[in-house]
Each structure stands twice: as C-alpha cells, then as structure tokens.
Design an enzyme around this catalytic site. Structure first.
Site, PDB file in Angstrom:
ATOM      1  N   GLY B  35      58.646  54.490  54.036  1.00 21.19           N
ATOM      2  CA  GLY B  35      58.787  55.915  54.310  1.00 21.19           C
ATOM      3  C   GLY B  35      58.801  56.771  53.065  1.00 21.19           C
ATOM      4  N   THR B 110      54.019  57.172  43.738  1.00 19.36           N
ATOM      5  CA  THR B 110      53.122  56.082  43.368  1.00 19.36           C
ATOM      6  C   THR B 110      53.072  55.009  44.440  1.00 19.36           C
ATOM      7  OG1 THR B 110      54.828  54.789  42.273  1.00 19.36           O
ATOM      8  CG2 THR B 110      53.697  56.431  40.937  1.00 19.36           C
ATOM      9  N   LYS B 165      65.840  54.677  56.601  1.00 14.38           N
ATOM     10  CA  LYS B 165      65.792  54.256  58.017  1.00 14.38           C
ATOM     11  C   LYS B 165      67.152  53.726  58.472  1.00 14.38           C
ATOM     12  CE  LYS B 165      60.895  53.271  57.620  1.00 14.38           C
ATOM     13  NZ  LYS B 165      59.737  52.499  58.044  1.00 14.38           N
ATOM     14  N   LEU B 467      19.657  34.358  23.738  1.00 18.35           N
ATOM     15  CA  LEU B 467      19.920  33.263  24.670  1.00 18.35           C
ATOM     16  C   LEU B 467      19.686  31.908  23.999  1.00 18.35           C
ATOM     17  CD1 LEU B 467      18.011  34.755  27.724  1.00 18.35           C
ATOM     18  CD2 LEU B 467      20.488  34.441  27.579  1.00 18.35           C
ATOM     19  N   LYS B 472      16.420  31.615  17.872  1.00 14.13           N
ATOM     20  CA  LYS B 472      17.272  32.114  16.786  1.00 14.13           C
ATOM     21  C   LYS B 472      17.216  31.214  15.552  1.00 14.13           C
ATOM     22  CE  LYS B 472      21.056  31.804  19.235  1.00 14.13           C
ATOM     23  NZ  LYS B 472      20.476  31.312  20.486  1.00 14.13           N
ATOM     24  N   SER B 540      26.420  34.329  20.916  1.00 17.47           N
ATOM     25  CA  SER B 540      27.364  35.463  20.900  1.00 17.47           C
ATOM     26  C   SER B 540      27.054  36.475  22.001  1.00 17.47           C
ATOM     27  CB  SER B 540      27.388  36.138  19.518  1.00 17.47           C
ATOM     28  OG  SER B 540      26.091  36.408  19.037  1.00 17.47           O
TER      29      SER B 540
END
Lengths: 302, 633
Positions: B35, B110, B165, B467, B472, B540
């Site tokens: 409530g 909240t 309540k 990838l 690389k 990375s």
C-alpha cells in the site's frame, strides 16, 4: 532582495545554482530555454546569481510560436536588455508558411509544429548540447519521474523506461556527439515555492499574472483573452471585460484565465493556497488524452 | 494534529510560517501490495495537495485501472508512467511534494521489488529518513530486510516502520507488538540512529494524518506528526569544512572566484584553507554573492569564494582546513551497487565522478558481494545489475575524499561506462588504502627519453586487433621483419604465446579476457618505457580494454590496427581448426561464434586482408609509422 529566505527556499536555491554551474562546467554549448513565464523568471534569476559577478555563460532561447501574449514579448525583450544577457528568438518559419496556428490547426498540431518542431530546429541549428528548462516535477505525473539531467537521443527523443539513475548531486553529463541533455534546475520546486521565492527576491514577472480588467470570451468553460484580431469570434460571441489573471502563460488562444482580484504577489499566494484546481488546468493542451504529456515529451516537447 | 493550509491564512502569518519552514526529504519503501502508493496518495490528499481537476482525472482512471474496487484509487495519483498504470506497479523513482505549516516534504517514491534495487538506492541517496512499510498481515519479510539494508547502506539514519493495513488484523495490539519486536531485533545489525513504529491504515487514513479511535492502545504520534517533528539534520555544519570547487569564475582580470556548494562545515573570510591535493595554503578573502558579501557560509550553501593569494586551483580541487584535511589517495575500499545490464568486470576502465572531480578508474578487487536478503557475504568474479559488493577502486590520479559514513557529499561517487555513457554504479567510500600512500614511484636517472634516443626511434604500441584467423600475426610478423631491416628495435607479443607463460592461469571468460589484455598492456608499457616499438597481436574483442591500454601509454603512442576480415573468410581459413570445433559447440566463449567482437570505431588503421596482398598491408603500416613521426623515412 526584500526578505530573508526560509531554510527550505535556501536549500532549493542552492541546489538549483549547483545544477546551473555543473552544466556550465561540463558542457560545451549550453542554452537556457526561456519561456517568459514565472518559472523562467526564477530560473533566469538563479542563473544571474550562480555566475555573479560574471554573466551566465550561455544565451537564452525563446521558441516563439507567434501566438504569445503581446505583453509576454514586451517583457521578454525588456528582461534581456535589463539583465544584459544574449537572447535568441527562433520561429518555425516553415510552420508559419504552412499557416499553422492554434485557430486553424487546433492545439495539437500547433503545439507539435510551432513548439516541439521549432525547438528541435533551434537546438539543431545552434548545436546546443545541453538545454535548461523550467519544468517542475510537481506539475504533472510523468514529470515526477523525470531526471534533473534528462538524456535525449540524436532525434531529441526521451525514453522514460531507460533513464540514467541519478544519485546524490552527482550528475552524469556524458553524451556522444549529436545527443543532448535537458536540464531542469527547478525539478524540486513547487508552484508555491516559485511564488514565495519571487516574493522574497522581488523578481519581475509578466503583468498578466496579476488581476486586471481584460477582454475575454468563454469557450468550453475556459476564459480566453482576445489579445489581438487574429482570434475569430463565433457569431454569438462578444468579448466582455472581466477581472481576470493567468496562473500559467502560453499561446493566448490556448491559455485560460481565472477570475481573480489578486493584484499583488501576496494576493496570488493567498489565492493559490485556497485554490482547488492545479495550475495546468488552464492549459488546454494537456488534457487531450490520458498520458498526453508523457507522449509529447517522448517526441521532444519540453 | 497540525494545522494544514486548507484555508488561506493572513499574509503576516504566512510570511512568518514560511520563514521558519524546514525541508525534510524522505523515501517510502515497500511493494505495491503493502500500500505504498496509497499511503503517498493519502498524504497528498489529506494535506489538500490534490486539486479538483487531478481528482477528476483519477476518478476517471480509477474506473479504467483501479484495483481498490469502487471509489477512488489514491495509488493512481502517484503511478505516473503509462506502463505503471496499466501494470499496477511502480517502476521508477517518482518525487512528490507536499507541505504543512511546519515543513515542506520531498518524498521519493520507489519500487520495492528486488529487480529495482538500483531505483531504491537512487531514492535513498538524497533522503534523510525512510518510511518502511510492512503489511500487518505478513509481518517482517525478506523484502523488509532488503529495504532496511539498502537504506542503511545509503546512510539513512532515521527509520519509520509503518505497520500498514492494521484494520485487516482487527487493529490488534498483539500483532503490532510482535512485528515491532521482530523488526528491532533484525535492525540491531544496521546503522540506524532512531526507529519509530506506527500502526496505520493508508486505505482508511487511520494514523496517517489523523489519529484513529480504532487504535485506543496506541499513544504515539501519527505519521505526519512524526514527520513534522523528527530531527534529522545530522549536523553537517559541525563537520570539518569541505568545499569542492565546481567552477572558476573569471569575468575579468581583476576577479578570480571559486564557485561551489559547501559540502560540510562553515567558512568565514580570514579562514585559512588548504588545497587538499597540492597542500598549498591560503586564506579566504571574500564570500561573494549577488546579494552582497557574506560573513559566513554553511554546509549546503552555493557561494563563490575569493582567496588572498594566487593559488593554482581548478574544478575538482577540494578546499579544506589545514588541520583536518580529507584523505588524498588513488586507491580506496568502497561499497558499490551495480546499475547496468552489462556486468562489472574488475580491471576494466570506467569514469569515476566524486564531488566535482571526474577521473578514469578501475575496480581492482571484488572482495565479496552481499546477498541483500540475508546480508551474507558471497565470493564473486563479476557483479550483475542490482548486486552490491565491497570492492577496491584505483583511480588514474589521486583524489580527495572522506569516508561516506562521515561525509555523504565527499564520500559518494558514480562509475560511468565509457562506451555507453550509462551510469554503471553508485559507490560509497569506506576508507583509503594504505598501500596507495606507502608506494611511491621511483624516478630512474636513465629515463625513457634517454633510452629511445639511444635507439633513434620513438617507442609505441602497435595494437593488432581482429577475429581469430583474421591475419593479425601474419601481418605483424611481416611488419616486424621490415622494421628489423630498417634497424628498428622491436618486440612482438602474441596472444597465443603469452598464454603459455605470463597468462597461463587465465581462461576465456569475459573476466579472464579483460585480465589477459590488462597484463599484456602493462608489459607493452614496460617495453615502451625501454624505447621499443611493441607489436601486439590480440583478438582483444572489447573496446573498453583496448581503450585501457591506450590510456596506459602516452598520447600518440598507441596505434590501433584493425585487421578487418569477414567472419566467413576466417571460418573458411580456419588454420588451427578452431572454428570447426567452436561451431560444433566444443569450445565455449569463442569470439565471433559464441562470444562478441566489438569492432573498433576509431582505429588509426584498418587493414582489409580480403582487398590487398599481405605485403602491401605491411607497407601501409610502415607508411603510417613514418607519417606519425615514429620512425624516419
């Protein structure tokens, strides 16, 4: 300065000044949305205080729908001159060419084109990355959940489901190019706070807030002031002189007056404390549909 | 009961009442069923803050969404967003305002569910008092404990337990007394200065603003009476002065002011102050405001200070008395609440904002997370949305702070995600870490400039990302050969090779990938210090870690080279048969298959291996190094 501030007004003032300075420190190109009303008057006054003895390091922007009360425009120009601040006035010329007006197009289209789209045009044109607005959380339900620093996407859209958490007085000002933040320094002020502060600080406001004899017609229960000849009268209508004032100011055909004898700030505060209706009741644009303000804000309305 | 502003008082009485008025910020905690929204609706309604047009609107809405049967559903006053009204829940923090002649109130309303812990923490961060709702039929529940813990963590010292309540348990004194005892036993573990227990019914209004004849056994205040009278101002004025500089005000050459909000304490012209980080001292000359100079400024005031001496001060500096300064360190222990979908990864770089200072920071250790329902401490490698933990934080530069328990303004911080710019965490400083103050950098006589001069080159990190099987290592290998021919000093760090030694303890989870890159970044930095050109070949996959390495070395010393090969091509190449196994589900967390790859957005160089032969690509890298002045033509 006329009277000392109460503790609670002092705390609200300090919080707002902190917010104004935070924006000036962290953004490259901020602007203050100046709508000429009482909230804008307070916000501008706070900006003068925040940066004193310097002038506020940002201009004012007024998005002029061309349907504001003439007294508002006069007050706007006088204020900018008196305080020595830069004022940018933007009109959605495309809307003007298309003949958009509250009379011909209705409140929804007029507001969307002349206010919301006009604002977006101006923000894009000048590349502002932060814009102050005078909105308060107590005005409307969806505003109650908006952050002080409210994020906008590249399209100026607000996503109420995805707002950044805002803790303490630590504001997250990070944005990517093209994105922006709307900032509401008066978030925690109420309508009563605003008037009490105006009284205590002796801040000038548009005379339309004070009761006077004005020509009005009654439409759908609202008292509309005929500010110029552009407002057509229905066959059975004749403007009658009544003693009225305005609680909020907007486009004159969309702003309802209230009958009142309040001619001083003290009268206004006393009248408000006895009032049984909210200030936005005089705004014809809010009540179109449930959740209408939330919808407008998602599209970029302030 | 207090006199409410139901009718307009005289102007003189009004002015008098207004000038004495104070402000109380409080939070209400509880779930829909307790409530909570009804209680706030009741407070607004009973203090006449609901206007006729708003009432008419919710009467209309009550028929559509209402959950309280016939009559007005007061909860609809406060559930603002459309989705909330439709679902009958409160998702977000809403702020509400009401006033009596004694005080004005700001209420943070909240949500109560566990998945909204961050929203509750947000509301609690600015509150001085919490109203915790308990359904009299259910007593102290798990969620009551959770709400109380979060309030305590966020530094709320005063609690009202609203046993709501009470009408539904026959206004039973016994039920009320049992709940009160159970709550006090539990709350003894928390850090509250005062606990007040009030029986009430938000629905009928009993004991909210008016006492009820149905509760003859209760002699305490109503909720509103208590809120009007409770003393919560922890005396921020009595604490040591803290002035975080927010904005340097220089309208002309004759005026140099430092604007900010006084976080604690008091300040007067003539007071001696020290800049916390530099230790430089001076005196306050003036306290400048538009209304004239002040003799005194206190905690919470937004002012502009001028100083007697020209001292180097910028936004982010903190002014404090020389005798009681804040801690200045780059490592501290803290509690944090995680607020983003993307989990916390220790070692990843975030932006930290504390008072007016923003600086890069990493969480260096996740000590334990806290089960918000049982308060148990649990081991953790990452932190998910709404989880709370004790961590160690390291900032890239030293900053001034106080423990949160001593100063909410200079002990609170947020972490910002550097990719999304979202607010990732809220943090509360526990204490500075000793090792930060006892380890000082040793300055060596032969420095990096001397070392690189000897090698006739400028050092840099050439970071090859892409990838698996994108090429690389192949490109980097050829680049290193070409550099060697030119007489340059180089070193090549390869992703696979470091996993045999330096990083053999790491796997392929997100957390381990971050640590892998962090260690390699530190090693690359050491080689840069030695004046070497370092070629690094690492998948990375995350933008954040590549940026972390970039931040480790100097401006212009990081050259990101994106080896851009389409995934299909990599799969087709598959030199080690890894894609075949990953696609068959035999290798978990395989980049491009079952783990994401975030392509660089601002790489210095993009090499498309599908478009040009390897040799041409290697030459492009050499040309780029010449163009950047790293090697001579």
């Amino acid at each position: 300065m006329s009277t000392p501030l109460s503790t609670h007004l002092k705390r609200l003032e300090a919080e707002s000044i902190h917010i104004l300075r935070e924006v000036a420190s962290e953004f490259k190109n901020p602007v203050m949305l100046y709508s000429i009303g009482k909230d804008s008057s307070v916000m501008l006054h706070l900006a003068m205080k925040a940066f004193y003895p310097a002038k506020p390091p940002f201009p004012l922007l007024h998005v002029d729908t061309t349907w504001k009360f003439r007294e508002m425009i006069r007050f706007r120009d006088e204020t900018a001159k008196r305080l020595g601040v830069d004022l940018i006035v933007h009109v959605n010329e495309d809307g003007v060419r298309r003949g958009v007006s509250p009379v011909a197009s209705g409140s929804n289209v007029h507001t969307q084109v002349m206010k919301t789209e006009g604002l977006r045009q101006a923000l894009d044109k000048y590349g502002f990355d932060a814009a102050f607005g005078g909105a308060r959380r107590d005005e409307e339900k969806s505003r109650a959940k908006e952050r002080v620093f409210s994020f906008r996407s590249e399209n100026h859209a607000w996503d109420p489901r995805n707002q950044r958490p805002e803790l303490w007085s630590l504001y997250n000002t990070r944005i990517r190019p093209g994105e922006s933040i709307r900032v509401f320094p008066l978030s925690n002020w109420t309508e009563l706070d605003v008037w009490q502060y105006i009284l205590a600080e002796d801040i000038p406001v548009v005379p339309l807030y004070f009761a006077d004899v004005r020509p009005v017609v009654e439409r759908d229960g609202a008292l509309i002031m005929r500010d110029d000849e552009r407002l057509p009268l229905n066959p059975d209508e004749t403007p009658e002189l009544r003693r009225v004032r305005f609680r909020t100011l907007g486009c004159y055909p969309l702003t309802g007056a209230i009958e009142s004898d309040a001619t001083s700030l003290e009268d206004i505060i006393a009248e408000m404390l006895a009032s049984t209706t909210s200030e936005r009741q005089g705004r014809l644009i809010d009540s179109d549909e449930a959740g209408s303000m939330e919808k407008k804000k998602r599209e970029g309305y302030f | 009961m207090s006199q409410l502003f139901a009718t307009a008082p005289s102007t003189a009485a009004l002015a008098d009442a207004v000038s004495r008025k104070t402000l109380l910020r409080f939070i209400t905690c509880g779930s829909v069923d307790d409530g909570k929204s009804t209680l706030i609706g009741r407070l607004l309604y009973d203090t006449k803050l609901i206007f006729d047009d708003q009432l008419a609107a919710i009467e209309k809405d009550s028929k559509k969404y209402g959950t309280t049967g016939p009559g007005i559903d007061l909860a609809l006053l406060v559930d603002g967003l459309e989705a909330e009204r439709e679902q009958g829940i409160t998702i977000d923090v809403a702020y509400r305002y009401f006033a009596t002649d004694k005080r004005t109130f700001i209420v943070a309303d909240t949500p109560g569910h566990e998945q909204y812990t961050r929203n509750m923490a947000t509301g609690a961060s600015t509150a001085d008092l919490a109203v915790i709702l308990i359904d009299a039929r259910k007593g102290v529940l798990t969620q009551t404990r959770r709400h109380s813990f979060i309030c305590s963590l966020l530094g709320i010292r005063h609690v009202v337990v609203a046993v709501n309540k009470i009408d539904l348990v026959g206004y039973s004194h016994v039920v009320f007394a049992e709940i009160e005892q159970a709550y006090r036993e539990f709350a003894a573990r928390l850090n509250f200065a005062s606990i007040t227990t009030i029986p009430m019914s938000a629905l009928t209004g009993a004991n909210v603003t008016a006492p009820s004849t149905d509760l003859p056994w209760y002699r305490g205040p109503t909720l509103l009476q208590h809120l009007e009278g409770v003393e919560v101002e922890a005396d921020r004025r009595a604490q040591p002065m803290r002035f975080p500089v927010q904005w340097v005000n220089r309208p002309n050459l004759d005026f140099r002011g430092f604007a900010g909000t006084l976080a604690s304490g008091q300040v007067r012209p003539g007071d001696e102050v020290t800049v916390a980080a530099s230790g430089r001292s001076t005196r306050i000359a003036r306290i400048v405001t538009m209304d004239g100079d002040l003799d005194l400024a206190e905690a919470g005031d937004s002012v502009t200070l001028t100083l007697e001496d020209e001292v180097d001060i910028a936004r982010g500096d903190v002014l404090a008395p020389a005798a009681s300064r804040p801690e200045v360190a780059n490592q501290f222990a803290a509690n944090i609440i995680w607020m983003e979908q993307e989990p916390l990864i220790p070692g990843r770089s975030y932006l930290l904002k504390l008072a007016t200072r923003t600086t890069p920071a990493t969480v260096t250790a996740l000590k334990y997370k806290i089960d918000v329902n049982t308060l148990d401490q649990l081991a953790a490698k990452t932190l998910k949305l709404n989880e709370i933990a004790e961590v160690n934080v390291e900032t890239s530069s030293a900053l001034a702070f106080d423990p949160y328990a001593e100063n909410r303004e200079t002990g609170a911080f947020i972490l910002i995600d550097r990719e999304t710019n979202g607010t990732a965490a809220a943090g509360m400083v526990l204490h500075g870490l000793r090792r930060a103050t006892n380890i000082h950098r040793h300055a060596s006589t032969v420095d990096r400039a001397a070392r690189s001069a000897l090698k006739r080159q400028k050092p840099a990190v050439l970071w090859f990302t892409g990838l698996s099987a994108s090429g690389k290592s192949t490109v980097a290998n050829l680049v290193e050969q070409k550099l060697a021919v030119r007489g340059q000093h180089t070193m090549l760090l390869d992703g696979d090779n470091v996993r045999f030694g330096l990083n053999k303890d790491l796997g392929f989870t997100d957390a381990d990938r971050v640590e892998n890159v962090r260690r390699v970044g530190e090693v690359a930095k050491l080689f840069v210090e030695s004046g070497t050109l370092v070629l690094c070949c690492f998948i990375s996959p995350f933008e954040a870690e590549r940026r972390m390495v970039r931040d480790l070395v100097g401006e212009g010393e990081f050259v990101e080279i994106f080896v851009d090969t389409p995934l299909e091509t990599c799969i087709a190449r598959d030199p080690k048969g890894l894609y075949r196994r990953a696609l068959a589900g035999e290798i978990p967390n395989f980049t491009g298959v079952s783990s994401p790859y975030e392509a660089p957005k601002n790489a210095e160089l993009v090499l498309r291996t599908a478009d040009a032969p390897i040799d041409a690509l290697a030459d492009r890298v050499i040309d780029a190094l010449i163009a950047r002045g790293l090697i001579e033509n």
